[in-house]
Motif scaffolding. Sequence first.
Motif, short mmCIF file in Angstrom:
data_model
loop_
_atom_site.label_atom_id
_atom_site.label_comp_id
_atom_site.label_asym_id
_atom_site.label_seq_id
_atom_site.Cartn_x
_atom_site.Cartn_y
_atom_site.Cartn_z
N ILE A 105 -20.86 -3.24 9.69
CA ILE A 105 -20.23 -3.77 10.89
C ILE A 105 -18.80 -4.18 10.57
N ASP A 106 -17.90 -3.67 11.38
CA ASP A 106 -16.47 -3.96 11.26
C ASP A 106 -15.91 -3.67 9.88
N ARG A 107 -16.53 -2.73 9.18
CA ARG A 107 -16.08 -2.31 7.85
C ARG A 107 -16.03 -3.45 6.84
N LYS A 108 -16.73 -4.57 7.12
CA LYS A 108 -16.67 -5.68 6.18
C LYS A 108 -18.02 -6.29 5.85
N ALA A 109 -19.05 -5.92 6.57
CA ALA A 109 -20.38 -6.48 6.30
C ALA A 109 -21.40 -5.35 6.29
N VAL A 110 -22.27 -5.37 5.29
CA VAL A 110 -23.35 -4.39 5.19
C VAL A 110 -24.67 -5.16 5.31
N ILE A 111 -25.50 -4.71 6.22
CA ILE A 111 -26.79 -5.35 6.43
C ILE A 111 -27.88 -4.36 6.04
N TYR A 112 -28.71 -4.77 5.07
CA TYR A 112 -29.81 -3.94 4.59
C TYR A 112 -31.13 -4.45 5.16
N GLY A 113 -32.12 -3.58 5.15
CA GLY A 113 -33.47 -3.97 5.51
C GLY A 113 -33.70 -4.17 6.99
N VAL A 114 -32.78 -3.73 7.80
CA VAL A 114 -32.90 -3.86 9.25
C VAL A 114 -32.75 -2.46 9.83
#
Length: 134
Positions: A105-114
């Motif tokens: 998201i927004d090239r600054k946060a990576v969310i795993y497991g979702v």
Amino acid sequence: MCPALLAVLSLLSPVVLAEQVEVFRLAAQSVHTVPGATVYDVDALQAITERLSAGLPSAPGVATEMARARFAAMSMADKAALQLAARVVGQAAHYRIVKAPAIVIDRKAVIYGVNDVAQALTIYRRWHAGEAAR
């Protein structure tokens, strides 16, 4: 226009994301997405190269010539898919993605497991609000 009708129409209109969302997944993974999110299959390059190298002989010279011939015979659409797949692998490496699915998201946060973009956006927005409050 009737206020009730206006409310119903606003519910039917597509959601416009305030954030840029990129989903990196394996082709076999199911991810619930939202309009405006871009979905990439990170294993597409591997699938294409496996298809191109299927049945190649063990003799390096012969295998090289056969591989060149297969590549030359690829359609423009197949070559474009190959280029996109290579860019996706590069982009995933740039984000340092280590597993899939990964929602960026927004090239600054990576969310795993979702595997649900709406849920990932909720997690991101809560995190971002906490960061802004500091």
